[in-house]
Design an enzyme around this catalytic site. Structure first.
Site, mmCIF file in Angstrom:
data_model
loop_
_atom_site.group_PDB
_atom_site.id
_atom_site.type_symbol
_atom_site.label_atom_id
_atom_site.label_comp_id
_atom_site.label_asym_id
_atom_site.label_seq_id
_atom_site.Cartn_x
_atom_site.Cartn_y
_atom_site.Cartn_z
ATOM 1 N N ARG A 128 7.267 -59.794 -46.787
ATOM 2 C CA ARG A 128 7.216 -59.377 -45.287
ATOM 3 C C ARG A 128 8.061 -57.953 -45.593
ATOM 4 N NH1 ARG A 128 10.492 -63.478 -41.316
ATOM 5 N NH2 ARG A 128 12.178 -62.767 -42.664
ATOM 6 N N LYS A 132 10.694 -56.578 -39.762
ATOM 7 C CA LYS A 132 12.115 -56.524 -39.834
ATOM 8 C C LYS A 132 12.684 -55.144 -39.977
ATOM 9 C CE LYS A 132 15.278 -60.361 -41.122
ATOM 10 N NZ LYS A 132 15.866 -60.856 -39.747
ATOM 11 N N GLU A 162 10.209 -64.466 -28.514
ATOM 12 C CA GLU A 162 11.243 -65.186 -29.321
ATOM 13 C C GLU A 162 12.680 -64.645 -28.886
ATOM 14 O OE1 GLU A 162 11.479 -63.305 -33.248
ATOM 15 O OE2 GLU A 162 10.448 -61.564 -32.840
HETATM 16 N N1 PLP Z 1 12.761 -63.479 -35.401
HETATM 17 C C1 PLP Z 1 13.721 -62.645 -35.636
HETATM 18 C C2 PLP Z 1 13.898 -61.429 -34.474
HETATM 19 C C3 PLP Z 1 14.734 -62.450 -36.627
HETATM 20 O O1 PLP Z 1 15.563 -61.651 -36.759
HETATM 21 C C4 PLP Z 1 14.621 -63.728 -37.614
HETATM 22 C C5 PLP Z 1 15.291 -63.601 -38.666
HETATM 23 O O2 PLP Z 1 14.936 -63.277 -39.849
HETATM 24 C C6 PLP Z 1 13.597 -64.689 -37.414
HETATM 25 C C7 PLP Z 1 12.850 -64.495 -36.270
HETATM 26 C C8 PLP Z 1 13.294 -65.902 -38.258
HETATM 27 O O3 PLP Z 1 12.815 -65.275 -39.570
HETATM 28 P P1 PLP Z 1 13.226 -66.392 -40.833
HETATM 29 O O4 PLP Z 1 12.783 -67.664 -40.630
HETATM 30 O O5 PLP Z 1 12.153 -65.484 -41.827
HETATM 31 O O6 PLP Z 1 14.222 -65.864 -41.227
HETATM 32 C C1 COI Z 2 18.018 -64.235 -40.371
HETATM 33 O O1 COI Z 2 17.896 -65.341 -39.792
HETATM 34 O O2 COI Z 2 17.996 -63.802 -41.673
HETATM 35 C C2 COI Z 2 18.250 -63.046 -39.648
HETATM 36 O O3 COI Z 2 17.970 -61.851 -40.001
HETATM 37 C C3 COI Z 2 18.839 -63.234 -38.222
HETATM 38 C C4 COI Z 2 19.806 -62.275 -38.070
HETATM 39 C C5 COI Z 2 19.984 -62.219 -36.384
HETATM 40 C C6 COI Z 2 21.145 -62.904 -38.652
#
Ligand code: PLP
Ligand code: COI
Length: 341
Positions: A82, A184, A220
């Site tokens: 990612r 991200k 989201e």
């Molecule tokens: N959506 C957003 C905007 C996020 O910042 C995060 C955090 O990483 C997620 C979703 C969840 O992603 P992940 O499960 O890869 O941490």
């Molecule tokens: C994560 O879940 O890793 C994120 O980056 C979310 C953040 C808002 C702490």
């Protein structure tokens, strides 16, 4: 080596400086060999591309102590991939996948005394990130970059831990159609700061963002994807080009299908249909899967029948199975767990 003297059960989701971090610099078209360092401070030009034009991307993953005392992290290969996608979208060089995984492993290994013990409720949050570091005044990508990984012990992302939270429908957008919502990038989070402060000031714990083009579909929150549960125990999760492809959500979809035998639909979710769902959860590395009890739509409250006062039964099963896999007492699918040796 001895664990640090930290009150593991009572830490929140905050930053605590640990002993070591990984750093690699990109210059003249190549990454250097990288090193673990002690200094947590960064000195860069006042005109660095990251400071002027927000050229920065990041990742987040966790390391856990398993029941039998091993230290593992969860699917770092997907974070590496990612981050490569994020970097490409912001015209940054990609940090190679195998090196990313090794940098994460090294950072956890050299801060092993900060990995919270099994059963403490805390975990080690690992934050890889990359930024344009040389001076840039015309709007163009930097030529020099720094990739770093630090880690910090954390507790639950939402204050009450696993108690259902109330969120509100947000009038601001976090992503544009064809924008950067699917990567991200720090800029997505800068955009969300006013909305989250405003939500908190009004007593809500998070924002539900709708699709920026039509404002009729659920996207989201600022830091997690949605999972809904229907009356007949089907999992429904929004599909959109402008949400972050959550690794937790993708893992929970597999858990729901392969471990719990549940049907899963990944599709557009219209805001108008959410009152038909009986449970709602926010999933992400930080949030794990946190229950939502109520969505406030400009004063109108939509309460989830089976998850309003406490975590509903399906979200509970999903959470227990996922954390069981992460903590080593449920067998993980091939390749999900990377042991720190
Ligand atoms: N959506 C957003 C905007 C996020 O910042 C995060 C955090 O990483 C997620 C979703 C969840 O992603 P992940 O499960 O890869 O941490
Ligand atoms: C994560 O879940 O890793 C994120 O980056 C979310 C953040 C808002 C702490």
């Amino acid at each position: 080596m001895a664990k640090k003297d930290i009150d593991w059960g009572n830490i929140g989701f905050g930053y605590m400086k640990t002993d070591k971090r990984y750093v690699s610099n990109y210059k003249d078209g190549a990454w250097d060999s990288g090193a673990m360092i002690s200094d947590d401070q960064i000195t860069i030009s006042e005109c660095a591309c990251v400071l002027q034009y927000a050229q920065t991307v990041f990742e987040g993953l966790k390391a856990y102590t398993t029941e039998d005392g091993r230290v593992v992290c969860f699917r770092p290969d997907l974070n590496a991939e990612r981050m490569m996608d994020s970097a490409a979208r912001l015209e940054m060089p990609q940090f190679p996948k195998e090196r990313f995984i090794e940098a994460v492993v090294q950072t956890v290994r050299e801060n092993i005394d900060y990995v919270p013990p099994y059963g403490s409720g805390a975990t080690l949050y690992v934050r890889p990130f990359m930024f344009g570091s040389n001076a840039v005044i015309g709007v163009k990508p930097a030529e020099e970059y720094q990739f770093r990984v630090f880690c910090t012990p954390v507790g639950p992302y939402f204050k009450g831990g696993v108690k259902p939270i109330t969120i509100r429908v947000c009038d601001f957008d976090r992503a544009a159609p064809h924008g950067t919502g699917h990567i991200k990038a720090g800029l997505n989070y800068a955009m969300s700061l006013h909305a989250i402060v405003d939500a908190h000031n009004k007593g809500f714990e998070e924002n539900m963002y709708l699709d920026p083009a039509t404002r009729t579909k659920v996207e989201e929150t600022g830091g997690a994807n949605f999972l809904f549960v229907t009356k007949d125990n089907k999992i429904v999760t929004p599909k959109s080009n402008s949400i972050l492809p959550s690794i937790t959500r993708r893992s929970l979809v597999s858990v729901a299908k392969d471990y719990l035998g549940l049907e899963v639909e990944e599709r557009e979710v219209f805001f108008d249909e959410i009152s038909d769902f009986v449970e709602c959860g926010l999933c992400g590395t930080a949030a794990v899967i946190s229950p939502v009890g109520c969505v406030n739509d400009h004063g109108r409250e939509i309460k989830f029948a089976n998850g309003c006062d406490e975590m509903g039964p399906i979200i509970t099963k999903l959470r227990e199975t996922l954390t069981g896999i992460q903590m080593g007492h449920i067998e993980a699918p091939e390749g999900w767990i990377k042991e720190i040796k």
